[in-house]
Enzyme design. Structure first.
Site, PDB file in Angstrom:
ATOM      1  N   LYS A  38       0.831  -1.199   0.000  1.00 41.49           N
ATOM      2  CA  LYS A  38       0.000   0.000   0.000  1.00 41.49           C
ATOM      3  C   LYS A  38       0.870   1.255   0.000  1.00 41.49           C
ATOM      4  O   LYS A  38       0.604   2.211  -0.742  1.00 41.49           O
ATOM      5  CB  LYS A  38      -0.918   0.004   1.224  1.00 41.49           C
ATOM      6  CG  LYS A  38      -1.854   1.214   1.290  1.00 41.49           C
ATOM      7  CD  LYS A  38      -2.541   1.345   2.632  1.00 41.49           C
ATOM      8  CE  LYS A  38      -3.447   0.174   2.929  1.00 41.49           C
ATOM      9  NZ  LYS A  38      -4.169   0.373   4.219  1.00 41.49           N
ATOM     10  N   THR A  88     -10.917  -0.854  13.405  1.00 38.30           N
ATOM     11  CA  THR A  88     -11.472  -1.413  14.644  1.00 38.30           C
ATOM     12  C   THR A  88     -12.638  -2.327  14.260  1.00 38.30           C
ATOM     13  O   THR A  88     -13.800  -2.019  14.531  1.00 38.30           O
ATOM     14  CB  THR A  88     -11.957  -0.299  15.603  1.00 38.30           C
ATOM     15  OG1 THR A  88     -12.859   0.571  14.889  1.00 38.30           O
ATOM     16  CG2 THR A  88     -10.787   0.504  16.128  1.00 38.30           C
ATOM     17  N   LEU A 155     -17.108  11.254   7.871  1.00 39.71           N
ATOM     18  CA  LEU A 155     -17.010  11.235   6.416  1.00 39.71           C
ATOM     19  C   LEU A 155     -18.029  10.278   5.820  1.00 39.71           C
ATOM     20  O   LEU A 155     -18.343   9.251   6.411  1.00 39.71           O
ATOM     21  CB  LEU A 155     -15.604  10.789   5.999  1.00 39.71           C
ATOM     22  CG  LEU A 155     -14.422  11.575   6.575  1.00 39.71           C
ATOM     23  CD1 LEU A 155     -13.115  10.908   6.168  1.00 39.71           C
ATOM     24  CD2 LEU A 155     -14.456  13.025   6.120  1.00 39.71           C
ATOM     25  N   GLU A 157     -18.603   7.860   2.567  1.00 38.63           N
ATOM     26  CA  GLU A 157     -17.910   7.269   1.425  1.00 38.63           C
ATOM     27  C   GLU A 157     -18.558   7.754   0.135  1.00 38.63           C
ATOM     28  O   GLU A 157     -19.777   7.788   0.008  1.00 38.63           O
ATOM     29  CB  GLU A 157     -17.941   5.746   1.515  1.00 38.63           C
ATOM     30  CG  GLU A 157     -17.114   5.218   2.673  1.00 38.63           C
ATOM     31  CD  GLU A 157     -16.935   3.712   2.612  1.00 38.63           C
ATOM     32  OE1 GLU A 157     -16.546   3.197   1.550  1.00 38.63           O
ATOM     33  OE2 GLU A 157     -17.190   3.055   3.640  1.00 38.63           O
ATOM     34  N   LEU A 255     -33.652   9.119   4.030  1.00 38.44           N
ATOM     35  CA  LEU A 255     -35.054   8.712   3.935  1.00 38.44           C
ATOM     36  C   LEU A 255     -35.337   8.148   2.549  1.00 38.44           C
ATOM     37  O   LEU A 255     -36.383   8.412   1.968  1.00 38.44           O
ATOM     38  CB  LEU A 255     -35.981   9.897   4.231  1.00 38.44           C
ATOM     39  CG  LEU A 255     -36.031  10.385   5.680  1.00 38.44           C
ATOM     40  CD1 LEU A 255     -36.959  11.589   5.820  1.00 38.44           C
ATOM     41  CD2 LEU A 255     -36.466   9.272   6.631  1.00 38.44           C
ATOM     42  N   CYS A 265     -19.414   1.296   8.377  1.00 39.25           N
ATOM     43  CA  CYS A 265     -19.696   2.037   9.607  1.00 39.25           C
ATOM     44  C   CYS A 265     -20.994   1.632  10.292  1.00 39.25           C
ATOM     45  O   CYS A 265     -20.977   1.176  11.433  1.00 39.25           O
ATOM     46  CB  CYS A 265     -19.714   3.542   9.312  1.00 39.25           C
ATOM     47  SG  CYS A 265     -18.114   4.214   8.837  1.00 39.25           S
TER      48      CYS A 265
END
Length: 440
Positions: A38, A88, A155, A157, A255, A265
């Site tokens: 990376k 995490t 943030l 995505e 909505l 997330c």
């Protein structure tokens, strides 16, 4: 902020946006990641993730000399401010966030950091994590004066770089005013523009992050339940969403009826918040209900597909358009589209998928990933629009009529243009609507 004072540890999605954003603001940033491949890519200006505008921004800050990449934390020993953005992931055993990567990163920083350095936790962590890290630093490095500060990210995505430069708020949690101010200084450009700064303690900061994501996940789940009602009693779920979203107390975002929330997330953070609540004897009943409903959403959609196709998917060929959990990203983590691909395969269907950027490795003889929409539609009995890519919104399905075995579309994202000239020749079923049967 003096040159060469900032380090970002962990340059995945959150860390890379943070590093490039700070570098574009004119700060000098050293990025550290253990993944040598990376780091090699990043040195060439190639980001490991797809995010609008990121590659151009990365190449710009490299050319300006504002950012460097390394696998050696020792190269950051002169930095006084460390942003930690390691993963995490959810523990399968406990349901809580795993902190081993974070613990390792903080321990490594503590060994090389100068006295009075500030370690900023960008990773989403269980409430109380930063307090525990601070206690460990005080115990293992007495007299060094290292400080832990919580600074959660907000943030989205697909628009992450834009979100970095246009934050709605910045949350900074810590016990030392000097440490909090050091972090605040790195965001001086935003404070000068009047961006709200919430300066608080670490537990409050950690809770804000979890509560924000849980509330948004609740909005997604709520509109999906209302969508199911509209399917039964009749009506227009888009108009329902607009009607309630125009209320300033509610707002229009999140909505949109669909297959449920996914990504890196919401699933992880709602589960972690529910686990934290149970551990402390304060059950988060709303959040736990949201998780249960969202998990069942895929099953509900699968049953609807089966009913539309004669209650038997075995041997049927299905096109799945979209793999990413949302448009404008290549992230397939906890994607509803991917869950449906696996469910269809388990039911014996053959699946042909297409996504503009996302890739999915599936070792199954009934699965193939195609290079075009037309290729994915060849010989299928149904087309599932699973991700809201603009290419699917504007696609002329008349162009594939000769390729499909049956003109059937299941629009899980409510993006197909039902006013298009080809629509009367297709059966179209949309989330939140009854089946529109072909008239020709």
């Amino acid at each position: 902020m003096q040159a060469q004072t900032i380090c970002v540890v962990g340059v995945g999605y959150v860390g890379l946006i943070q590093a490039v954003g700070l570098a574009k603001l004119g700060l000098k940033v050293t990025c550290v990641d253990l993944d040598a491949s990376k780091v090699a890519m990043l040195k060439k200006g190639i980001p490991p993730i797809f995010e609008d505008g990121l590659e151009d921004a990365l190449r710009e800050v490299i050319a300006r000399g504002n950012i460097v990449f390394t696998t050696d934390i020792g190269e950051a020993r002169d930095c006084g401010l460390f942003y930690v953005a390691v993963g995490t992931p959810t523990s399968e055993r406990t349901g809580n966030a795993r902190l081993d990567y974070l613990d390792s990163a903080v321990a490594g920083i503590a060994e090389i950091a100068p006295a009075e350095a500030v370690i900023v936790v960008k990773s989403t962590v269980p409430i109380g994590t930063c307090a525990g890290l601070q206690a460990r630093l005080d115990r293992n490095h007495p007299g060094k004066g290292l400080e832990i500060v919580s600074n959660p990210e907000f943030l989205r995505e697909g628009t992450a770089l834009k979100d970095f430069f246009n934050p709605e708020r910045i949350v900074i949690g810590g016990t030392s005013e000097a440490a909090r101010q050091k972090v605040r200084d790195s965001y001086a450009a935003f404070e000068d523009r009047g961006v709200p700064m919430i300066v608080t303690d670490t537990s409050t900061s950690e809770t804000i992050k979890y509560a924000a994501n849980a509330f948004l996940a609740t909005k997604v789940t709520f509109i999906n339940e209302i969508s199911d009602l509209v399917e039964t009693v009749g009506g227009d779920i888009d108009q329902v969403a607009r009607g309630i979203g125009l209320d300033s107390r509610i707002g229009p975002q999140f909505l949109k009826a669909g297959p449920g929330y996914g990504g890196s997330c919401f699933p992880k953070d709602t589960l972690a918040l529910a686990t934290i609540g149970r551990r402390h004897g304060v059950q988060q009943q709303i959040v736990e209900t949201v998780i249960r409903i969202n998990d069942s959403r895929r099953f509900h959609i699968l049953k609807r597909i089966e009913a539309a196709m004669g209650d038997k998917l075995s041997g049927k060929r299905v096109a799945v358009l979209g793999l990413a959990f949302k448009a404008d990203t290549d992230d397939v983590r906890d994607s509803p589209a991917v869950d449906l691909v696996h469910a269809l395969l388990e039911e014996g269907a053959d699946v042909q998928s297409f996504d503009p950027v996302a890739r999915l490795a599936v070792d199954h003889r009934g699965y193939s990933q195609c290079e075009t929409i037309a290729e994915a539609c060849k010989g299928v009995s149904a087309v599932l629009v699973a991700t809201e890519w603009a290419a699917f919104r504007t696609f002329d399905f008349a162009s594939v009529e000769a390729l499909v075995d049956r003109r059937y579309i299941f629009d899980m994202r409510r993006i197909v243009d039902i006013t298009a000239s080809w629509v009367p020749r297709w059966d179209i079923e949309r989330i939140g609507s009854p089946l529109m049967r072909a008239s020709a």
